[in-house]
Design a protein around this motif. Sequence first.
Motif, PDB file in Angstrom:
ATOM      1  N   LEU A  32       0.830  -1.206   0.000  1.00  0.00           N
ATOM      2  CA  LEU A  32       0.000   0.000   0.000  1.00  0.00           C
ATOM      3  C   LEU A  32       0.862   1.253   0.000  1.00  0.00           C
ATOM      4  O   LEU A  32       0.534   2.243  -0.667  1.00  0.00           O
ATOM      5  N   MET A  33       1.972   1.249   0.732  1.00  0.00           N
ATOM      6  CA  MET A  33       2.858   2.405   0.712  1.00  0.00           C
ATOM      7  C   MET A  33       3.409   2.644  -0.681  1.00  0.00           C
ATOM      8  O   MET A  33       3.457   3.782  -1.167  1.00  0.00           O
ATOM      9  N   GLN A  34       3.827   1.569  -1.356  1.00  0.00           N
ATOM     10  CA  GLN A  34       4.368   1.740  -2.701  1.00  0.00           C
ATOM     11  C   GLN A  34       3.302   2.248  -3.664  1.00  0.00           C
ATOM     12  O   GLN A  34       3.587   3.092  -4.530  1.00  0.00           O
ATOM     13  N   ALA A  35       2.062   1.768  -3.496  1.00  0.00           N
ATOM     14  CA  ALA A  35       0.975   2.264  -4.347  1.00  0.00           C
ATOM     15  C   ALA A  35       0.767   3.759  -4.120  1.00  0.00           C
ATOM     16  O   ALA A  35       0.525   4.518  -5.077  1.00  0.00           O
ATOM     17  N   ALA A  36       0.882   4.201  -2.863  1.00  0.00           N
ATOM     18  CA  ALA A  36       0.739   5.627  -2.590  1.00  0.00           C
ATOM     19  C   ALA A  36       1.894   6.416  -3.197  1.00  0.00           C
ATOM     20  O   ALA A  36       1.687   7.486  -3.796  1.00  0.00           O
ATOM     21  N   ILE A  37       3.110   5.917  -3.063  1.00  0.00           N
ATOM     22  CA  ILE A  37       4.267   6.590  -3.657  1.00  0.00           C
ATOM     23  C   ILE A  37       4.107   6.696  -5.171  1.00  0.00           C
ATOM     24  O   ILE A  37       4.483   7.709  -5.788  1.00  0.00           O
ATOM     25  N   ASP A  38       3.508   5.677  -5.777  1.00  0.00           N
ATOM     26  CA  ASP A  38       3.300   5.670  -7.225  1.00  0.00           C
ATOM     27  C   ASP A  38       2.111   6.518  -7.663  1.00  0.00           C
ATOM     28  O   ASP A  38       1.757   6.519  -8.850  1.00  0.00           O
ATOM     29  N   GLY A  39       1.486   7.224  -6.727  1.00  0.00           N
ATOM     30  CA  GLY A  39       0.408   8.127  -7.087  1.00  0.00           C
ATOM     31  C   GLY A  39      -0.950   7.484  -7.247  1.00  0.00           C
ATOM     32  O   GLY A  39      -1.852   8.067  -7.849  1.00  0.00           O
ATOM     33  N   GLN A  40      -1.124   6.283  -6.663  1.00  0.00           N
ATOM     34  CA  GLN A  40      -2.382   5.566  -6.836  1.00  0.00           C
ATOM     35  C   GLN A  40      -3.485   6.061  -5.899  1.00  0.00           C
ATOM     36  O   GLN A  40      -4.651   5.763  -6.116  1.00  0.00           O
ATOM     37  N   GLY A  41      -3.132   6.783  -4.832  1.00  0.00           N
ATOM     38  CA  GLY A  41      -4.174   7.254  -3.940  1.00  0.00           C
ATOM     39  C   GLY A  41      -3.635   7.648  -2.585  1.00  0.00           C
ATOM     40  O   GLY A  41      -2.424   7.793  -2.367  1.00  0.00           O
ATOM     41  N   ILE A  42      -4.581   7.790  -1.643  1.00  0.00           N
ATOM     42  CA  ILE A  42      -4.291   8.193  -0.266  1.00  0.00           C
ATOM     43  C   ILE A  42      -4.404   6.963   0.629  1.00  0.00           C
ATOM     44  O   ILE A  42      -5.280   6.115   0.419  1.00  0.00           O
ATOM     45  N   VAL A  43      -3.536   6.887   1.644  1.00  0.00           N
ATOM     46  CA  VAL A  43      -3.548   5.708   2.503  1.00  0.00           C
ATOM     47  C   VAL A  43      -3.302   6.112   3.960  1.00  0.00           C
ATOM     48  O   VAL A  43      -2.643   7.126   4.226  1.00  0.00           O
ATOM     49  N   VAL A  44      -3.870   5.356   4.887  1.00  0.00           N
ATOM     50  CA  VAL A  44      -3.573   5.483   6.306  1.00  0.00           C
ATOM     51  C   VAL A  44      -2.648   4.341   6.696  1.00  0.00           C
ATOM     52  O   VAL A  44      -3.020   3.173   6.562  1.00  0.00           O
ATOM     53  N   LEU A  45      -1.443   4.685   7.165  1.00  0.00           N
ATOM     54  CA  LEU A  45      -0.481   3.664   7.565  1.00  0.00           C
ATOM     55  C   LEU A  45       0.269   4.134   8.800  1.00  0.00           C
ATOM     56  O   LEU A  45       0.413   5.333   9.036  1.00  0.00           O
ATOM     57  N   PRO A  46       0.794   3.192   9.579  1.00  0.00           N
ATOM     58  CA  PRO A  46       1.595   3.590  10.745  1.00  0.00           C
ATOM     59  C   PRO A  46       2.923   4.198  10.325  1.00  0.00           C
ATOM     60  O   PRO A  46       3.478   3.869   9.270  1.00  0.00           O
ATOM     61  N   THR A  47       3.438   5.075  11.184  1.00  0.00           N
ATOM     62  CA  THR A  47       4.697   5.736  10.850  1.00  0.00           C
ATOM     63  C   THR A  47       5.871   4.771  10.828  1.00  0.00           C
ATOM     64  O   THR A  47       6.896   5.084  10.223  1.00  0.00           O
ATOM     65  N   PHE A  48       5.743   3.590  11.463  1.00  0.00           N
ATOM     66  CA  PHE A  48       6.868   2.652  11.365  1.00  0.00           C
ATOM     67  C   PHE A  48       6.995   2.095   9.951  1.00  0.00           C
ATOM     68  O   PHE A  48       8.018   1.506   9.604  1.00  0.00           O
ATOM     69  N   ILE A  49       5.973   2.309   9.107  1.00  0.00           N
ATOM     70  CA  ILE A  49       6.064   1.928   7.698  1.00  0.00           C
ATOM     71  C   ILE A  49       6.453   3.133   6.842  1.00  0.00           C
ATOM     72  O   ILE A  49       7.354   3.053   6.008  1.00  0.00           O
ATOM     73  N   VAL A  50       5.781   4.275   7.038  1.00  0.00           N
ATOM     74  CA  VAL A  50       5.943   5.398   6.116  1.00  0.00           C
ATOM     75  C   VAL A  50       6.918   6.463   6.612  1.00  0.00           C
ATOM     76  O   VAL A  50       7.119   7.473   5.940  1.00  0.00           O
ATOM     77  N   GLY A  51       7.549   6.257   7.763  1.00  0.00           N
ATOM     78  CA  GLY A  51       8.433   7.282   8.314  1.00  0.00           C
ATOM     79  C   GLY A  51       9.531   7.711   7.363  1.00  0.00           C
ATOM     80  O   GLY A  51       9.769   8.915   7.168  1.00  0.00           O
ATOM     81  N   ASP A  52      10.221   6.751   6.745  1.00  0.00           N
ATOM     82  CA  ASP A  52      11.306   7.093   5.822  1.00  0.00           C
ATOM     83  C   ASP A  52      10.786   7.855   4.611  1.00  0.00           C
ATOM     84  O   ASP A  52      11.410   8.821   4.146  1.00  0.00           O
ATOM     85  N   ALA A  53       9.640   7.433   4.071  1.00  0.00           N
ATOM     86  CA  ALA A  53       9.077   8.094   2.887  1.00  0.00           C
ATOM     87  C   ALA A  53       8.621   9.511   3.213  1.00  0.00           C
ATOM     88  O   ALA A  53       8.680  10.404   2.351  1.00  0.00           O
ATOM     89  N   LEU A  54       8.165   9.752   4.435  1.00  0.00           N
ATOM     90  CA  LEU A  54       7.817  11.111   4.839  1.00  0.00           C
ATOM     91  C   LEU A  54       9.070  11.972   4.973  1.00  0.00           C
ATOM     92  O   LEU A  54       9.087  13.145   4.592  1.00  0.00           O
ATOM     93  N   ARG A  55      10.136  11.394   5.518  1.00  0.00           N
ATOM     94  CA  ARG A  55      11.368  12.160   5.706  1.00  0.00           C
ATOM     95  C   ARG A  55      11.982  12.580   4.367  1.00  0.00           C
ATOM     96  O   ARG A  55      12.498  13.682   4.241  1.00  0.00           O
ATOM     97  N   ASP A  56      11.941  11.675   3.394  1.00  0.00           N
ATOM     98  CA  ASP A  56      12.613  12.009   2.119  1.00  0.00           C
ATOM     99  C   ASP A  56      11.677  12.626   1.086  1.00  0.00           C
ATOM    100  O   ASP A  56      12.086  12.894  -0.041  1.00  0.00           O
ATOM    101  N   GLY A  57      10.415  12.857   1.445  1.00  0.00           N
ATOM    102  CA  GLY A  57       9.515  13.582   0.562  1.00  0.00           C
ATOM    103  C   GLY A  57       8.765  12.750  -0.457  1.00  0.00           C
ATOM    104  O   GLY A  57       7.986  13.300  -1.252  1.00  0.00           O
ATOM    105  N   ARG A  58       8.954  11.448  -0.468  1.00  0.00           N
ATOM    106  CA  ARG A  58       8.179  10.623  -1.414  1.00  0.00           C
ATOM    107  C   ARG A  58       6.700  10.628  -1.061  1.00  0.00           C
ATOM    108  O   ARG A  58       5.839  10.466  -1.916  1.00  0.00           O
ATOM    109  N   LEU A  59       6.402  10.829   0.216  1.00  0.00           N
ATOM    110  CA  LEU A  59       5.032  10.979   0.691  1.00  0.00           C
ATOM    111  C   LEU A  59       4.952  12.229   1.549  1.00  0.00           C
ATOM    112  O   LEU A  59       5.944  12.650   2.146  1.00  0.00           O
TER     113      LEU A  59
END
Length: 306
Positions: free
Chosen positions: A232-259
């Motif tokens: 689901l995180m990769q689908a969000a990074i690829d522009g497929q939509g919006i997702v609710v996920l825990p920060t232990f999954i998306v923390g790195d992507a938030l830090r580097d701007g992919r999400l």
Amino acid sequence: MSSALAMDQLTGMRVFATIVDKGGFAPAAAALGMSKTMVSKHLAAIEDRLGVRLLNRTTRKIGLTEIGAEYLRRCQEIIQLVDEADGRLLESHDRPRGLLRVNAPVTFSERHLAPSIAEYRRRHPEVQVDLVVNDRVIDLIEEGFDMAVRIGRLKDSTLVARRLAPAHMALVASPAYLAARGRPERPEDLAQHDCLIYAYSSERDEWRFADADGPRTVRVKGPVSSNNGMILMQAAIDGQGIVVLPTFIVGDALRDGRLVEILADYRPQDRAIYAVFPANRHLSPKVRSFVDFLVERFGGRPYWEP
């Protein structure tokens, strides 16, 4: 032979050996924390049971009889064996060792638990870890696990739970998706967006938020659902939509701007990460040490928070 009788005989052997070692009844009583009368009774019980005299007593000294010397040697061998067995058992119970079977969710294990095991085993090299990952809730006792890591709001059970860390939830999307579809301003706007659904959630198409005005629920739909947070995180990074996920999954992507996080004023309901294990008055050192290690590693403000 009953266990009580065996204990009495072992105690008698210790008393007899101490009398000989200390050279008399009074010093033996002092060493054993007994009365002199009780020391005499223990020796008399042995001699009555065996039908022999073990010691020659005078008013000034004691001496071993021939059979007493043989019996002393045997007593010393037995006492040494018992003391060694007790010592080894206590030593094994005092330090973590043996096979530790752990069940945990897939994504959390891949990203955080598996990399932690090497450090744990450096501290406790006598523990072998069997980590089995899946996202279903299993019966620990029936399936032979020592403990599990679980994420969410725990249901009542007979298991003991210890909180390891918060599991903050974030509503995220890629910059490209937001540029193309617009940024939602309030939770109700999500009904007009593509939302990515976690298939194992009990609230898969109903997302819950909270703000100063209280909780609110929004029904959502979207083009992709999965039982795996990384997908689901990769689908969000690829522009497929919006997702609710825990920060232990998306923390790195938030830090580097992919999400990027959206609707930060309307937080999804947070969860927590727990270690759970069967209720047991005598928790094994391997389980206790691993749980303590996870609290140390993940507790407070976890390192994955953006």
